[in-house]
Design a protein around this motif. Structure first.
Motif, PDB file in Angstrom:
ATOM      1  N   PRO A  18      -2.114 -12.969   4.716  1.00 23.66           N
ATOM      2  CA  PRO A  18      -3.514 -12.606   4.934  1.00 23.66           C
ATOM      3  C   PRO A  18      -3.667 -11.189   5.703  1.00 23.66           C
ATOM      4  O   PRO A  18      -3.115 -10.993   6.697  1.00 23.66           O
ATOM      5  N   ASP A  19      -5.021 -10.619   5.327  1.00 22.85           N
ATOM      6  CA  ASP A  19      -5.089  -9.336   6.052  1.00 22.85           C
ATOM      7  C   ASP A  19      -6.539  -9.173   5.693  1.00 22.85           C
ATOM      8  O   ASP A  19      -7.219  -9.994   4.972  1.00 22.85           O
ATOM      9  N   VAL A  20      -7.052  -8.178   6.521  1.00 23.49           N
ATOM     10  CA  VAL A  20      -8.569  -7.931   6.546  1.00 23.49           C
ATOM     11  C   VAL A  20      -8.309  -6.390   5.959  1.00 23.49           C
ATOM     12  O   VAL A  20      -7.822  -5.444   7.081  1.00 23.49           O
ATOM     13  N   LEU A  21      -9.198  -6.032   5.102  1.00 19.26           N
ATOM     14  CA  LEU A  21      -9.241  -4.540   4.553  1.00 19.26           C
ATOM     15  C   LEU A  21     -10.148  -3.697   5.485  1.00 19.26           C
ATOM     16  O   LEU A  21     -11.104  -4.599   6.019  1.00 19.26           O
ATOM     17  N   PRO A  22      -9.920  -2.372   5.482  1.00 10.18           N
ATOM     18  CA  PRO A  22     -11.139  -1.624   6.526  1.00 10.18           C
ATOM     19  C   PRO A  22     -12.276  -1.946   5.903  1.00 10.18           C
ATOM     20  O   PRO A  22     -13.457  -1.586   6.704  1.00 10.18           O
ATOM     21  N   SER A  23     -12.501  -2.186   4.525  1.00 11.21           N
ATOM     22  CA  SER A  23     -14.018  -2.498   4.182  1.00 11.21           C
ATOM     23  C   SER A  23     -14.463  -3.743   4.639  1.00 11.21           C
ATOM     24  O   SER A  23     -15.623  -4.180   4.355  1.00 11.21           O
ATOM     25  N   GLY A  24     -13.679  -4.692   5.339  1.00 12.01           N
ATOM     26  CA  GLY A  24     -14.168  -5.921   5.976  1.00 12.01           C
ATOM     27  C   GLY A  24     -13.797  -7.035   4.952  1.00 12.01           C
ATOM     28  O   GLY A  24     -13.951  -8.161   5.371  1.00 12.01           O
ATOM     29  N   HIS A  25     -13.161  -6.875   3.760  1.00 10.33           N
ATOM     30  CA  HIS A  25     -12.882  -7.814   2.695  1.00 10.33           C
ATOM     31  C   HIS A  25     -11.579  -8.719   3.375  1.00 10.33           C
ATOM     32  O   HIS A  25     -10.455  -7.860   3.475  1.00 10.33           O
ATOM     33  N   ARG A  26     -11.643  -9.880   3.447  1.00  6.44           N
ATOM     34  CA  ARG A  26     -10.600 -10.918   3.685  1.00  6.44           C
ATOM     35  C   ARG A  26      -9.761 -10.968   2.480  1.00  6.44           C
ATOM     36  O   ARG A  26     -10.195 -11.353   1.339  1.00  6.44           O
ATOM     37  N   VAL A  27      -8.253 -10.803   2.307  1.00  6.77           N
ATOM     38  CA  VAL A  27      -7.439 -10.783   1.309  1.00  6.77           C
ATOM     39  C   VAL A  27      -6.261 -11.904   1.564  1.00  6.77           C
ATOM     40  O   VAL A  27      -5.873 -11.874   2.995  1.00  6.77           O
ATOM     41  N   ASP A  28      -5.655 -12.735   0.695  1.00  3.69           N
ATOM     42  CA  ASP A  28      -4.822 -13.672   1.140  1.00  3.69           C
ATOM     43  C   ASP A  28      -3.839 -13.745  -0.261  1.00  3.69           C
ATOM     44  O   ASP A  28      -4.227 -13.057  -1.120  1.00  3.69           O
ATOM     45  N   PRO A  29      -2.735 -14.484  -0.227  1.00  3.95           N
ATOM     46  CA  PRO A  29      -1.802 -14.358  -1.457  1.00  3.95           C
ATOM     47  C   PRO A  29      -2.335 -14.725  -2.639  1.00  3.95           C
ATOM     48  O   PRO A  29      -1.825 -14.402  -3.868  1.00  3.95           O
ATOM     49  N   SER A  30      -3.396 -15.497  -2.620  1.00  6.24           N
ATOM     50  CA  SER A  30      -4.067 -16.205  -4.119  1.00  6.24           C
ATOM     51  C   SER A  30      -4.997 -14.799  -4.485  1.00  6.24           C
ATOM     52  O   SER A  30      -5.482 -15.240  -5.445  1.00  6.24           O
ATOM     53  N   ILE A  31      -5.240 -13.853  -3.954  1.00  7.95           N
ATOM     54  CA  ILE A  31      -6.202 -12.803  -4.287  1.00  7.95           C
ATOM     55  C   ILE A  31      -5.314 -11.539  -4.969  1.00  7.95           C
ATOM     56  O   ILE A  31      -4.447 -11.053  -3.968  1.00  7.95           O
ATOM     57  N   LYS A  32      -5.744 -11.220  -6.115  1.00  8.02           N
ATOM     58  CA  LYS A  32      -5.212  -9.848  -6.568  1.00  8.02           C
ATOM     59  C   LYS A  32      -6.184  -8.619  -6.074  1.00  8.02           C
ATOM     60  O   LYS A  32      -7.248  -8.913  -6.176  1.00  8.02           O
ATOM     61  N   ILE A  33      -5.477  -7.559  -5.871  1.00  2.00           N
ATOM     62  CA  ILE A  33      -6.229  -6.423  -5.485  1.00  2.00           C
ATOM     63  C   ILE A  33      -6.065  -5.334  -6.597  1.00  2.00           C
ATOM     64  O   ILE A  33      -4.901  -5.053  -6.785  1.00  2.00           O
ATOM     65  N   LEU A  34      -7.265  -5.152  -7.207  1.00  2.00           N
ATOM     66  CA  LEU A  34      -7.170  -3.930  -8.210  1.00  2.00           C
ATOM     67  C   LEU A  34      -7.574  -2.436  -7.519  1.00  2.00           C
ATOM     68  O   LEU A  34      -8.844  -2.762  -7.497  1.00  2.00           O
ATOM     69  N   ILE A  35      -6.645  -1.674  -7.533  1.00  2.00           N
ATOM     70  CA  ILE A  35      -7.145  -0.265  -6.975  1.00  2.00           C
ATOM     71  C   ILE A  35      -7.664   0.539  -8.447  1.00  2.00           C
ATOM     72  O   ILE A  35      -6.696   0.610  -9.328  1.00  2.00           O
ATOM     73  N   PHE A  36      -8.915   0.768  -8.582  1.00  2.00           N
ATOM     74  CA  PHE A  36      -9.265   1.459  -9.908  1.00  2.00           C
ATOM     75  C   PHE A  36      -9.193   2.799  -9.715  1.00  2.00           C
ATOM     76  O   PHE A  36     -10.137   3.471  -9.261  1.00  2.00           O
ATOM     77  N   ILE A  37      -8.279   3.284  -9.894  1.00  2.00           N
ATOM     78  CA  ILE A  37      -7.963   4.837  -9.877  1.00  2.00           C
ATOM     79  C   ILE A  37      -8.970   5.645 -10.687  1.00  2.00           C
ATOM     80  O   ILE A  37      -9.138   6.776 -10.207  1.00  2.00           O
ATOM     81  N   TYR A  38      -9.189   5.207 -11.773  1.00  2.00           N
ATOM     82  CA  TYR A  38     -10.319   5.844 -12.652  1.00  2.00           C
ATOM     83  C   TYR A  38     -11.603   5.996 -11.837  1.00  2.00           C
ATOM     84  O   TYR A  38     -12.247   7.036 -11.797  1.00  2.00           O
ATOM     85  N   ALA A  39     -12.038   4.966 -11.229  1.00  3.87           N
ATOM     86  CA  ALA A  39     -13.337   4.941 -10.397  1.00  3.87           C
ATOM     87  C   ALA A  39     -13.187   5.745  -9.145  1.00  3.87           C
ATOM     88  O   ALA A  39     -14.051   6.609  -8.643  1.00  3.87           O
ATOM     89  N   LEU A  40     -12.044   5.690  -8.715  1.00  4.20           N
ATOM     90  CA  LEU A  40     -11.806   6.451  -7.334  1.00  4.20           C
ATOM     91  C   LEU A  40     -11.895   8.149  -7.477  1.00  4.20           C
ATOM     92  O   LEU A  40     -12.736   8.705  -6.594  1.00  4.20           O
ATOM     93  N   GLY A  41     -11.555   8.600  -8.696  1.00  6.69           N
ATOM     94  CA  GLY A  41     -11.790  10.124  -8.736  1.00  6.69           C
ATOM     95  C   GLY A  41     -13.220  10.473  -9.117  1.00  6.69           C
ATOM     96  O   GLY A  41     -13.588  11.522  -9.054  1.00  6.69           O
ATOM     97  N   ARG A  42     -14.220   9.390  -9.295  1.00 14.48           N
ATOM     98  CA  ARG A  42     -15.520   9.791  -9.612  1.00 14.48           C
ATOM     99  C   ARG A  42     -16.612   9.139  -8.780  1.00 14.48           C
ATOM    100  O   ARG A  42     -17.446   9.366  -8.652  1.00 14.48           O
ATOM    101  N   MET A  43     -16.023   8.903  -7.517  1.00 11.37           N
ATOM    102  CA  MET A  43     -16.845   8.184  -6.291  1.00 11.37           C
ATOM    103  C   MET A  43     -17.234   9.452  -5.572  1.00 11.37           C
ATOM    104  O   MET A  43     -16.549  10.284  -5.076  1.00 11.37           O
ATOM    105  N   LYS A  44     -18.630   9.521  -5.693  1.00  2.23           N
ATOM    106  CA  LYS A  44     -19.141  10.687  -4.696  1.00  2.23           C
ATOM    107  C   LYS A  44     -19.022  10.708  -3.335  1.00  2.23           C
ATOM    108  O   LYS A  44     -18.702  11.476  -2.266  1.00  2.23           O
TER     109      LYS A  44
END
Length: 513
Positions: A389-415
């Protein structure tokens, strides 16, 4: 055989009913409705046809990170993120060991076996160590460069000249996929030119088609409960049937490559002045120093397949979207050509206009390629899971039951990440005041991944793309056919759903190299 519980079967039936009537309950822009029992899956399926553009909307409205709730007991809870702070945290060397692809990832990508694209832990470290040594070796880089040049001379240029002469329309995405299929297959296996790219433009062979089918099938597994796609696989239905057939084709074709290569190695006929292909290099590994199973047929198949997929699809995607961006920004074409000419490409005394020394001087061209891949990353998302288990800088708690999807497409378009001009195609953002190349954090420009998992073939791919771009821009003008719909297709590689139809004209001799 899949084991299906009554609860799971009921969820599947209700999901299908909701999907059938989805048009009565379209989700609002950038919003996913959380249904009882079924979670947000029905709403996501409604937007799946435009998943990447939808990811931009939903992450913009969620402060860069969004918690997705899957159906009950489905194991589909996920965190979507395009927050560079989260990415830096996950990919940081001290943290990266806690974030792996995980067993669920390996199940979804099971057709790829145990290659570097799916491996974790010690196996991944061993594979990466060996692969890095091979890709960085001058012999392989020499082979890659000579293969690219030869394919340009014998494949792409004759085809383009034929298209100009006959005034034909061609799908540029198909051209690049054929080009990179041929060059990748030759550098990975050492085979003769498959000639899928030629004036004849023969029908794509079963191996190339199987590679296409597995990408499509794997993507659909990401938005189906595991028990549902496993049930489809068990009964041999839909995408799972195509995936099964593609898997069999890949196994059969790879086995032939391996048997042929073993015979070459035994007869010592595989040495080349132009460098050594990756399959030969793996067979010659010292098992006491590297991998115990380095010459095992399954290991060779998995390794070969990983390199072919990585080399063919990503580069073809990058080149296709790059030329689409150029068509919308003709001033960038002018700037690139001026940079090429000012660095001596038109000097008749130069021995090779595409030498490494010359290509490394093309800073603006590199920036234009990076800019295209920022907006249209060849790999549009990365999937990871935490071990603890961990807590991301955004404040979201994650554990082994949760998948994390890094949307690279969206990342490049974020103002919030790139500024108010995030959607602008601006190669100059990569050029410093001293006209050097301006690097940015890999957690911000995540196209080549980051940290210990940074892309091994980055410079090889950049060299190939620059070589192809210089050849085309020095000799041809490209006109995109008007009226066609340009949109990304759902998939693990960002390809154009309908291709990119273009017309070609030959540049006059005074302006070509």
């Amino acid at each position: 055989m899949a084991s299906i519980s009554l609860v799971q079967a009921s969820i599947a039936i209700v999901s299908l009913i909701l999907c059938f009537f989805y048009h009565f309950k379209k989700p609002h822009k950038g919003f996913l409705r959380n249904w009882p029992v079924l979670g947000m899956l029905p709403s996501l399926l409604m937007e799946f046809h435009r998943i990447y553009d939808f990811s931009v909307e939903i992450l913009e409205n969620s402060n860069l990170t969004f918690a997705f709730k899957g159906p009950w007991y489905s194991g589909m809870d996920m965190v979507f993120t395009a927050d560079d702070k989260n990415i830096r945290h996950i990919m940081n060397s001290s943290n990266s060991s806690n974030y792996t692809k995980g067993p669920d990832f390996k199940e979804v990508f099971d057709v790829l076996g145990d290659g570097i694209l799916t491996a974790d832990s010690e196996l991944w470290k061993s594979l990466r160590k060996v692969s890095k040594a091979m890709v960085d070796h001058q012999g392989f880089q020499k082979l890659s460069m000579s293969t690219t040049r030869k394919k340009l001379k014998d494949g792409l240029v004759p085809l383009f000249d034929h298209i100009v002469e006959k005034e034909k329309v061609v799908d540029l995405q198909d051209v690049f996929r054929r080009f990179t299929f041929d060059t990748t297959l030759m550098t990975v296996t050492g085979c003769d030119d498959p000639r899928s790219l030629s004036i004849e433009m023969l029908e794509v062979d079963e191996f190339a088609k199987a590679l296409n089918d597995i990408g499509e099938g794997i993507m659909y597994r990401h938005v189906k409960p595991k028990f549902l796609w496993k049930l489809q696989r068990w009964v041999g239905f839909g995408q799972e049937k195509k995936l099964y057939e593609a898997h069999a084709t890949l196994n059969r074709t790879c086995k032939k490559f391996i048997l042929d290569k073993r015979e070459e190695v035994r007869s010592k006929e595989c040495s080349s002045k132009e460098g050594e292909d990756l399959l030969t290099s793996h067979m010659k590994l010292d098992s006491t120093m590297y991998l115990k199973y380095h010459n095992d047929e399954k290991f060779l198949r998995d390794t070969m397949l990983a390199f072919i997929l990585a080399g063919r699809d990503t580069t073809a995607s990058g080149l296709t979207w790059f030329f689409w961006c150029l068509s919308k920004n003709p001033h960038v074409v002018t700037n690139i050509r001026q940079e090429i000419d000012s660095n001596g490409a038109d000097d008749p005394e130069r021995s090779s206009y595409d030498s490494m020394e010359f290509l490394n001087k093309l800073v603006y061209l590199r920036g234009a390629l990076y800019e295209a891949m920022r907006l249209h990353p060849p790999v549009p998302f990365e999937r990871l899971s935490p071990i603890k288990p961990d807590v991301l800088p955004s404040g979201h708690r994650v554990d082994p039951s949760i998948k994390i999807l890094i949307f690279i497409y969206a990342l490049g378009r974020m103002k919030a990440v790139w500024g108010e001009d995030a959607l602008d195609f601006n190669p100059k953002r990569w050029v410093s005041e001293t006209r050097g190349f301006k690097e940015v954090s890999s957690s911000k420009f995540f196209t080549f991944n980051a940290g210990p998992r940074a892309c091994l073939g980055k410079e090889v791919a950049m060299t190939l793309m620059k070589t192809v771009v210089v050849e085309i821009l020095q000799n041809y003008d490209i006109e995109v056919v008007q009226g066609q719909k340009i949109e990304p297709a759902p998939g693990p590689i960002l390809r154009m759903k309908h291709g990119l139809r273009i017309k070609l004209t030959k540049r006059c001799s005074s302006s070509s190299k």
